[in-house]
Write a protein that holds these residues in place. Sequence first.
Motif, PDB file in Angstrom:
ATOM      1  N   PHE A   1      -2.557  -5.566  -0.957  1.00 53.02           N
ATOM      2  CA  PHE A   1      -2.689  -4.234  -1.549  1.00 53.02           C
ATOM      3  C   PHE A   1      -1.810  -4.021  -2.779  1.00 53.02           C
ATOM      4  O   PHE A   1      -1.315  -2.927  -3.015  1.00 53.02           O
ATOM      5  N   TRP A   2      -1.683  -5.072  -3.589  1.00 53.33           N
ATOM      6  CA  TRP A   2      -0.990  -4.923  -4.866  1.00 53.33           C
ATOM      7  C   TRP A   2      -2.045  -4.757  -5.952  1.00 53.33           C
ATOM      8  O   TRP A   2      -3.089  -5.417  -5.941  1.00 53.33           O
ATOM      9  N   ASP A   3      -1.790  -3.863  -6.864  1.00 52.57           N
ATOM     10  CA  ASP A   3      -2.637  -3.727  -8.057  1.00 52.57           C
ATOM     11  C   ASP A   3      -1.783  -3.163  -9.186  1.00 52.57           C
ATOM     12  O   ASP A   3      -0.636  -2.762  -8.977  1.00 52.57           O
ATOM     13  N   LEU A   4      -2.346  -3.139 -10.386  1.00 50.17           N
ATOM     14  CA  LEU A   4      -1.607  -2.698 -11.572  1.00 50.17           C
ATOM     15  C   LEU A   4      -1.095  -1.262 -11.462  1.00 50.17           C
ATOM     16  O   LEU A   4      -0.087  -0.912 -12.062  1.00 50.17           O
ATOM     17  N   SER A   5      -1.771  -0.427 -10.673  1.00 47.81           N
ATOM     18  CA  SER A   5      -1.353   0.977 -10.563  1.00 47.81           C
ATOM     19  C   SER A   5      -0.007   1.131  -9.865  1.00 47.81           C
ATOM     20  O   SER A   5       0.582   2.207  -9.904  1.00 47.81           O
ATOM     21  N   LYS A   6       0.496   0.086  -9.230  1.00 51.57           N
ATOM     22  CA  LYS A   6       1.780   0.178  -8.524  1.00 51.57           C
ATOM     23  C   LYS A   6       2.929   0.442  -9.493  1.00 51.57           C
ATOM     24  O   LYS A   6       3.957   0.973  -9.095  1.00 51.57           O
TER      25      LYS A   6
ATOM     26  N   LYS B   1       3.665  -7.896 -10.867  1.00 56.09           N
ATOM     27  CA  LYS B   1       3.000  -8.629  -9.796  1.00 56.09           C
ATOM     28  C   LYS B   1       4.014  -9.565  -9.147  1.00 56.09           C
ATOM     29  O   LYS B   1       4.770 -10.244  -9.835  1.00 56.09           O
TER      30      LYS B   1
ATOM     31  N   CYS C   1       0.826  -1.214   0.000  1.00 57.58           N
ATOM     32  CA  CYS C   1       0.000   0.000   0.000  1.00 57.58           C
ATOM     33  C   CYS C   1       0.857   1.260   0.000  1.00 57.58           C
ATOM     34  O   CYS C   1       1.998   1.262   0.470  1.00 57.58           O
TER      35      CYS C   1
ATOM     36  N   TYR D   1      -3.035 -10.346  -3.314  1.00 62.02           N
ATOM     37  CA  TYR D   1      -4.400  -9.831  -3.236  1.00 62.02           C
ATOM     38  C   TYR D   1      -4.401  -8.315  -3.368  1.00 62.02           C
ATOM     39  O   TYR D   1      -3.424  -7.648  -3.043  1.00 62.02           O
ATOM     40  N   GLU D   2      -5.546  -7.770  -3.805  1.00 57.17           N
ATOM     41  CA  GLU D   2      -5.707  -6.324  -3.915  1.00 57.17           C
ATOM     42  C   GLU D   2      -6.007  -5.684  -2.567  1.00 57.17           C
ATOM     43  O   GLU D   2      -6.032  -4.464  -2.449  1.00 57.17           O
TER      44      GLU D   2
END
Length: 146
Positions: A115-120, A124, A27, A132-133
């Motif tokens: 709190f991983w997502d493509l916007s990072k 991945k 995050c 997980y998101e």
Amino acid sequence: MAKYEGGCEHVHVTSDAEPIDNHECHCNVCKSVTGQHTTHVAFFNYDDLKVDHPERMNRQPFNKDNPDGPLELCTCSICGAALLLDDKQHRIRVAVPNVMGYDDANFPVATYHAFWDLSKGYAKPDDGRPVYEGLRPDFVWPPSAA
């Protein structure tokens, strides 16, 4: 001796219990507070993470963009060391082993990525642990003790 010991020379944070959640956090709040790309985060039931001198703790919002949020970063009033995240609702207390004085080598390894997502803007994680998101889908917040 407690199973897990952190803190500083002025304030000792200990637990004989295992974390109820143990993840590698992606995050943006953790990134800004720790300066780390990812942060190993362990949630304990509130009463399982004990503080020997709470009167020596300074408190500030964990998330500067949500100052009224439930988590407070507690630091030592004497030396400034990060001690724990304290939940104002008394559900959890949080340890960040490599930042809060724990023997990181003897702390349980994070079991998943949160709190991983493509916007990072980076790939991945691919280390065999689930990604997980948010928090793991089966995580249930303990009831408030406040």
